[in-house]
Design a protein around this motif. Structure first.
Motif, mmCIF file in Angstrom:
data_model
loop_
_atom_site.group_PDB
_atom_site.id
_atom_site.type_symbol
_atom_site.label_atom_id
_atom_site.label_comp_id
_atom_site.label_asym_id
_atom_site.label_seq_id
_atom_site.Cartn_x
_atom_site.Cartn_y
_atom_site.Cartn_z
ATOM 1 N N LEU A 35 0.864 -1.191 0.000
ATOM 2 C CA LEU A 35 0.000 0.000 0.000
ATOM 3 C C LEU A 35 0.897 1.237 0.000
ATOM 4 O O LEU A 35 1.200 1.820 1.038
ATOM 5 N N THR A 36 1.301 1.641 -1.183
ATOM 6 C CA THR A 36 2.298 2.701 -1.314
ATOM 7 C C THR A 36 1.703 4.111 -1.310
ATOM 8 O O THR A 36 2.429 5.080 -1.489
ATOM 9 N N GLY A 37 0.402 4.230 -1.101
ATOM 10 C CA GLY A 37 -0.213 5.550 -1.005
ATOM 11 C C GLY A 37 0.203 6.298 0.246
ATOM 12 O O GLY A 37 0.173 7.521 0.287
ATOM 13 N N THR A 38 0.592 5.578 1.280
ATOM 14 C CA THR A 38 1.102 6.205 2.494
ATOM 15 C C THR A 38 2.541 6.616 2.210
ATOM 16 O O THR A 38 3.415 5.774 2.049
ATOM 17 N N HIS A 39 2.774 7.912 2.132
ATOM 18 C CA HIS A 39 4.101 8.413 1.780
ATOM 19 C C HIS A 39 4.915 8.714 3.021
ATOM 20 O O HIS A 39 4.370 9.042 4.069
ATOM 21 N N VAL A 40 6.211 8.617 2.870
ATOM 22 C CA VAL A 40 7.130 8.938 3.957
ATOM 23 C C VAL A 40 7.940 10.151 3.521
ATOM 24 O O VAL A 40 8.666 10.087 2.537
ATOM 25 N N GLY A 41 7.771 11.243 4.249
ATOM 26 C CA GLY A 41 8.469 12.477 3.905
ATOM 27 C C GLY A 41 9.627 12.737 4.843
ATOM 28 O O GLY A 41 10.763 12.379 4.566
ATOM 29 N N CYS A 42 9.322 13.309 5.987
ATOM 30 C CA CYS A 42 10.373 13.756 6.896
ATOM 31 C C CYS A 42 10.887 12.660 7.828
ATOM 32 O O CYS A 42 11.972 12.772 8.365
ATOM 33 N N GLU A 43 10.098 11.612 8.043
ATOM 34 C CA GLU A 43 10.417 10.530 8.971
ATOM 35 C C GLU A 43 10.575 11.004 10.413
ATOM 36 O O GLU A 43 11.203 10.341 11.224
ATOM 37 N N HIS A 44 9.995 12.159 10.718
ATOM 38 C CA HIS A 44 10.022 12.707 12.079
ATOM 39 C C HIS A 44 8.630 13.096 12.572
ATOM 40 O O HIS A 44 8.496 13.732 13.608
#
Length: 159
Positions: A35-44
């Motif tokens: 399920l790649t719709g959940t994006h990871v940006g800052c990881e914080h």
């Protein structure tokens, strides 16, 4: 590394997987379930791109261990609609041009879904304050606020 078997529900489907105990929920959704719709940006936990609903409330999946979601109900952007039948929040974003590059959009959609379920959002100031945990670098937010304003005025089922 110690492994742990977890069971949870994602978008209405039940899953049981054995994973590393330290795996983040964002990685579990993307790598284990595809399920790649959940994006990871800052990881914080600052940008909001990884926002999902955990037992009906918004949560940062990049700050949540997958094992913490044991026996929980998770909703991701993939559960909000389909290409040929968008959910109401997705459709409002489309109609009001609330996205440009789209990277932040899934997190916004999930946060807005939670906000509209639990808060009145009667003024633009309330909408902007409620969305302050999600960062968009493209839109300037005006179109996003317009989409939320329309949804807040309708107050019907979001799916």
């Amino acid at each position: 590394m110690s492994d742990k078997t977890i069971s949870l529900s994602v978008n209405g489907l039940s899953y049981t997987r054995t994973i590393e105990a330290r795996m983040l929920l964002s990685d579990f959704l993307r790598q284990e379930l595809g399920l790649t719709g959940t994006h990871v940006g800052c990881e914080h936990g600052v940008c909001g791109a990884c926002t999902i609903l955990l037992d009906g409330r918004s949560a940062r999946s990049c700050l949540t261990l997958a094992v913490q979601a044991e026996d929980c109900e998770i909703e991701t952007v993939e559960g909000q609609g389909e290409i040929d039948r968008l959910g109401r929040v997705q459709e409002a974003f489309r109609q009001h041009h609330g996205l440009q590059c789209g990277f932040c959009t899934p997190g916004f959609i999930m946060a807005i879904t939670d906000l509209l379920r639990h808060h009145p959002l009667e003024t633009d100031e309330q909408i902007r304050e409620a969305l302050s945990g999600n960062i968009c670098r493209c839109t300037g937010y005006e179109h996003i606020v317009n989409a939320v304003r329309e949804l807040a005025s309708e107050r019907g089922p979001l799916a």
